[in-house]
Design an enzyme around this catalytic site. Sequence first.
Site, PDB file in Angstrom:
ATOM      1  N   HIS A  83     -16.804  15.317 -31.440  1.00 42.12           N
ATOM      2  CA  HIS A  83     -15.391  14.977 -31.559  1.00 42.12           C
ATOM      3  C   HIS A  83     -15.274  13.597 -32.193  1.00 42.12           C
ATOM      4  O   HIS A  83     -15.976  12.673 -31.815  1.00 42.12           O
ATOM      5  CB  HIS A  83     -14.715  14.943 -30.183  1.00 42.12           C
ATOM      6  CG  HIS A  83     -13.271  14.555 -30.270  1.00 42.12           C
ATOM      7  ND1 HIS A  83     -12.276  15.456 -30.561  1.00 42.12           N
ATOM      8  CD2 HIS A  83     -12.668  13.351 -30.163  1.00 42.12           C
ATOM      9  CE1 HIS A  83     -11.117  14.822 -30.614  1.00 42.12           C
ATOM     10  NE2 HIS A  83     -11.328  13.546 -30.377  1.00 42.12           N
ATOM     11  N   ASP A 162      -2.589  19.448 -21.511  1.00 48.43           N
ATOM     12  CA  ASP A 162      -2.718  18.348 -22.467  1.00 48.43           C
ATOM     13  C   ASP A 162      -1.714  18.513 -23.600  1.00 48.43           C
ATOM     14  O   ASP A 162      -1.105  17.534 -24.039  1.00 48.43           O
ATOM     15  CB  ASP A 162      -4.136  18.263 -23.033  1.00 48.43           C
ATOM     16  CG  ASP A 162      -4.211  17.200 -24.115  1.00 48.43           C
ATOM     17  OD1 ASP A 162      -3.966  16.028 -23.794  1.00 48.43           O
ATOM     18  OD2 ASP A 162      -4.458  17.545 -25.291  1.00 48.43           O
ATOM     19  N   ARG A 169       3.934  12.213 -24.385  1.00 48.91           N
ATOM     20  CA  ARG A 169       3.444  10.845 -24.614  1.00 48.91           C
ATOM     21  C   ARG A 169       3.895  10.339 -25.976  1.00 48.91           C
ATOM     22  O   ARG A 169       4.246   9.166 -26.133  1.00 48.91           O
ATOM     23  CB  ARG A 169       1.909  10.820 -24.534  1.00 48.91           C
ATOM     24  CG  ARG A 169       1.389  10.916 -23.120  1.00 48.91           C
ATOM     25  CD  ARG A 169      -0.095  11.190 -23.107  1.00 48.91           C
ATOM     26  NE  ARG A 169      -0.853  10.165 -23.783  1.00 48.91           N
ATOM     27  CZ  ARG A 169      -2.043  10.355 -24.374  1.00 48.91           C
ATOM     28  NH1 ARG A 169      -2.599  11.558 -24.361  1.00 48.91           N
ATOM     29  NH2 ARG A 169      -2.668   9.364 -24.960  1.00 48.91           N
ATOM     30  N   SER A 184      -7.268  13.161 -22.292  1.00 47.08           N
ATOM     31  CA  SER A 184      -6.716  14.123 -23.245  1.00 47.08           C
ATOM     32  C   SER A 184      -7.843  14.696 -24.120  1.00 47.08           C
ATOM     33  O   SER A 184      -7.979  15.916 -24.275  1.00 47.08           O
ATOM     34  CB  SER A 184      -5.658  13.413 -24.102  1.00 47.08           C
ATOM     35  OG  SER A 184      -5.352  14.144 -25.244  1.00 47.08           O
ATOM     36  N   LYS A 188      -9.999  18.784 -23.535  1.00 42.76           N
ATOM     37  CA  LYS A 188     -10.140  19.839 -24.552  1.00 42.76           C
ATOM     38  C   LYS A 188     -11.614  20.166 -24.789  1.00 42.76           C
ATOM     39  O   LYS A 188     -11.985  21.319 -24.991  1.00 42.76           O
ATOM     40  CB  LYS A 188      -9.452  19.404 -25.853  1.00 42.76           C
ATOM     41  CG  LYS A 188      -7.935  19.461 -25.714  1.00 42.76           C
ATOM     42  CD  LYS A 188      -7.215  18.872 -26.889  1.00 42.76           C
ATOM     43  CE  LYS A 188      -7.257  17.370 -26.878  1.00 42.76           C
ATOM     44  NZ  LYS A 188      -6.196  16.680 -27.581  1.00 42.76           N
TER      45      LYS A 188
HETATM   46  N1  URA Z   1      -6.520  12.511 -29.524  1.00 40.30           N
HETATM   47  C1  URA Z   1      -6.205  13.306 -28.478  1.00 40.30           C
HETATM   48  O1  URA Z   1      -6.537  14.484 -28.479  1.00 40.30           O
HETATM   49  N2  URA Z   1      -5.514  12.769 -27.454  1.00 40.30           N
HETATM   50  C2  URA Z   1      -5.138  11.476 -27.419  1.00 40.30           C
HETATM   51  O2  URA Z   1      -4.536  11.051 -26.466  1.00 40.30           O
HETATM   52  C3  URA Z   1      -5.468  10.670 -28.518  1.00 40.30           C
HETATM   53  C4  URA Z   1      -6.171  11.215 -29.566  1.00 40.30           C
END
Ligand code: URA
Length: 440
Positions: A83, A162, A169, A184, A188
């Site tokens: 990621h 999320d 957010r 967050s 995932k």
């Molecule tokens: N990427 C995400 O998936 N979540 C965040 O809060 C910031 C960047």
Amino acid sequence: MRAVDIIAKKRDGLSLTREEIDWFVNAYTKGDIPDYQAAALLMAICIRGMTREETVHLTLAMAHSGDVLNLAAALGGYAVDKHSSGGVGDKTTLVVLPLVAACGVPVAKMSGRGLGYSGGTLDKLEAIAGFNVNLSREQFLQLARDTGLVLAGQSADLAPADGKLYALRDVTATVPSLPLIASSIMSKKLAAGASGIVLDVKVGEGAFMGDLEGARLLAQTMVDIGVDAGRDVVALISDMNQPLGHAVGNSLEVKEAIETLRGGGPPDLREHCVEVAAHMLRLAGQGRRWSDLEDARIEASQRLGAGEGLAAFRRLAAAQGGDLSMVDDPDRLPRARIVEAVTADQSGYVARVSALGIGRAVFLLGAGRERKDSPIDLAVGVTVRVKVGDVIERGAAVAAIHANDEARLNECRETVAASLAYSSQPVPPLPLFYDTIYGH
Ligand code: URA
């Protein structure tokens, strides 16, 4: 339990229990808690922070708010994932995934679309005509099992908490909170079923985290979450003061990724991809193969040079319906109507190639999204041929703007020029990586 009591507890700086966090996340996901109460809790977290335990519980609650994939089973025992926290010109996934597969490690990754400067991995892939990133959960797992290489969009059932919280957010000024960003991202990754995760945390003016201290803290928090959730995690902290590689913009980035998979491409991108791939291989080898990171680097680098990554990328594109003639001849990818050269206005050394500035310019050209549903222009972008520290001659072509209309070109010309600065004194090059944080 009552939402208002949980909000008050966090408002007063107290720690929430696992039960309270689970209850709140579940109730919000089901629609039993209104947005205004969730927003209040997010703001309280933003101001008061969370302990390591609270952050882990929040991550797990979000990860389990929907489907949790058993990717390890589909891939034969160990699922390695990567990621990136996001950066300008970051096309690493397009190179690293096929490269890791070419080294014999199956990979199946869910990626996102971009909001902001340019598209995300999915948008870039869609520059290849016919490439289908919208796979069902079953199709995704089937391709993972059958081909060992799949790259698709995140299913709506993956960490839905999320999805809801992130949207909230975005409009309540609660994005820049370390526990909220870390939970967050990691929710995932955990829901996608990764056994081992390589995190590429960007630092610099074109990144979420502007300074090294903040990037280290974010990286360490995500590593801690992964470890507490029983996963192997490594976080690399990499530079995002200047764009990665040369190309910024969807088609242009795909073209550059293909050049890199052919064994060419910009040296910084190649080195970056080999490093990320090597860490993925080391995790996937689980101490039995590639226990020495240097061995993994050498293998990744050799296979990249031999074009094996490209062969894997062709297989990936073919399996997902992509037009292989575009992979074989990237000049067939969408191309902008106007290409204008940008020249250096003095001789000397390149002192700055602002990732933020180039990102803004590419956005002005139409490569990025303002809103989730905004259309994007796959063909436009900017290529910057120089890196900080390079020697240049006055009048040399240092960049090119790829535009589809004069008005946007005029709008972004100044931004590109202002992103580049020169010095008569030597300037040290920027490092690619600042640190590595191991969590296993
Ligand atoms: N990427 C995400 O998936 N979540 C965040 O809060 C910031 C960047």
